[in-house]
Design a protein around this motif. Sequence first.
Motif, PDB file in Angstrom:
ATOM      1  N   CYS A  21       0.846  -1.185   0.000  1.00 43.73           N
ATOM      2  CA  CYS A  21       0.000   0.000   0.000  1.00 43.73           C
ATOM      3  C   CYS A  21       0.890   1.247   0.000  1.00 43.73           C
ATOM      4  O   CYS A  21       2.094   1.154   0.225  1.00 43.73           O
ATOM      5  CB  CYS A  21      -0.932  -0.004   1.209  1.00 43.73           C
ATOM      6  N   CYS A  24       3.111   1.848   3.039  1.00 43.08           N
ATOM      7  CA  CYS A  24       4.244   0.952   3.255  1.00 43.08           C
ATOM      8  C   CYS A  24       5.213   0.980   2.079  1.00 43.08           C
ATOM      9  O   CYS A  24       6.289   0.410   2.158  1.00 43.08           O
ATOM     10  CB  CYS A  24       3.751  -0.481   3.460  1.00 43.08           C
ATOM     11  N   CYS A 119      -1.483  -5.826   1.167  1.00 36.96           N
ATOM     12  CA  CYS A 119      -0.172  -5.241   1.435  1.00 36.96           C
ATOM     13  C   CYS A 119       0.688  -6.239   2.195  1.00 36.96           C
ATOM     14  O   CYS A 119       0.287  -6.740   3.239  1.00 36.96           O
ATOM     15  CB  CYS A 119      -0.326  -3.950   2.232  1.00 36.96           C
ATOM     16  N   SER A 121       3.171  -5.707   3.840  1.00 38.28           N
ATOM     17  CA  SER A 121       3.779  -5.137   5.030  1.00 38.28           C
ATOM     18  C   SER A 121       2.769  -4.967   6.165  1.00 38.28           C
ATOM     19  O   SER A 121       3.023  -5.358   7.289  1.00 38.28           O
ATOM     20  CB  SER A 121       4.410  -3.791   4.673  1.00 38.28           C
ATOM     21  N   CYS A 122       1.597  -4.398   5.879  1.00 41.38           N
ATOM     22  CA  CYS A 122       0.655  -4.120   6.967  1.00 41.38           C
ATOM     23  C   CYS A 122      -0.626  -4.935   6.850  1.00 41.38           C
ATOM     24  O   CYS A 122      -1.432  -4.932   7.768  1.00 41.38           O
ATOM     25  CB  CYS A 122       0.324  -2.626   7.009  1.00 41.38           C
TER      26      CYS A 122
HETATM   27 ZN   LIG Z   1       0.774  -1.417   3.989  1.00 41.13          ZN
END
Ligand SMILES: [Zn+2]
Length: 149
Positions: A21, A24, A119, A121-122
């Motif tokens: 996203c 990130c 995403c 990452s998150c």
């Molecule tokens: Zn993210």
Amino acid sequence: MEALRFVVCGRPECRQVFFLCSACDRGRRYCGSACSRRARTASVREAGRRYQRTRDGRHAHAARQAAWRQRQKVTHQAPPPGAPEATVAPEPTGPAMEADTQVGSARPLPHAPPSLPTCASCGRTSPFTRHTTLARTHLGPRWRRARPP
Ligand SMILES: [Zn+2]
Ligand SMILES: [Zn+2]
């Protein structure tokens, strides 16, 4: 609606597809920490091996070990007054550098989506994806400001 960026892992052995996203997306190129760490340390480690093979490399290694032992001795020679007799910690049995191999390259991504791009990452999901990064544009910060707190 926020779009996720479509990314292919930059490690040639992996080529894992993942999404990021805008929050990130910092120009990340690898699907996970395992890949980014390997890509980053592979060249360093190879250079280190070459260095260790030379006589200077072995000498420097021995000097580092001696310095470390000296530090340990100094630390344990002067216990604070009144303290019980110091217990000397055992010396490490080997270099602690070989622990990070074999860390799950085939592991599924966290928050693996049933269908929606997620995403890496998150864990944020979005039905939209894009193929360009926001890292080098001015869109990222403006989008972040526009988001409700
Ligand atoms: Zn993210
Ligand atoms: Zn990867």
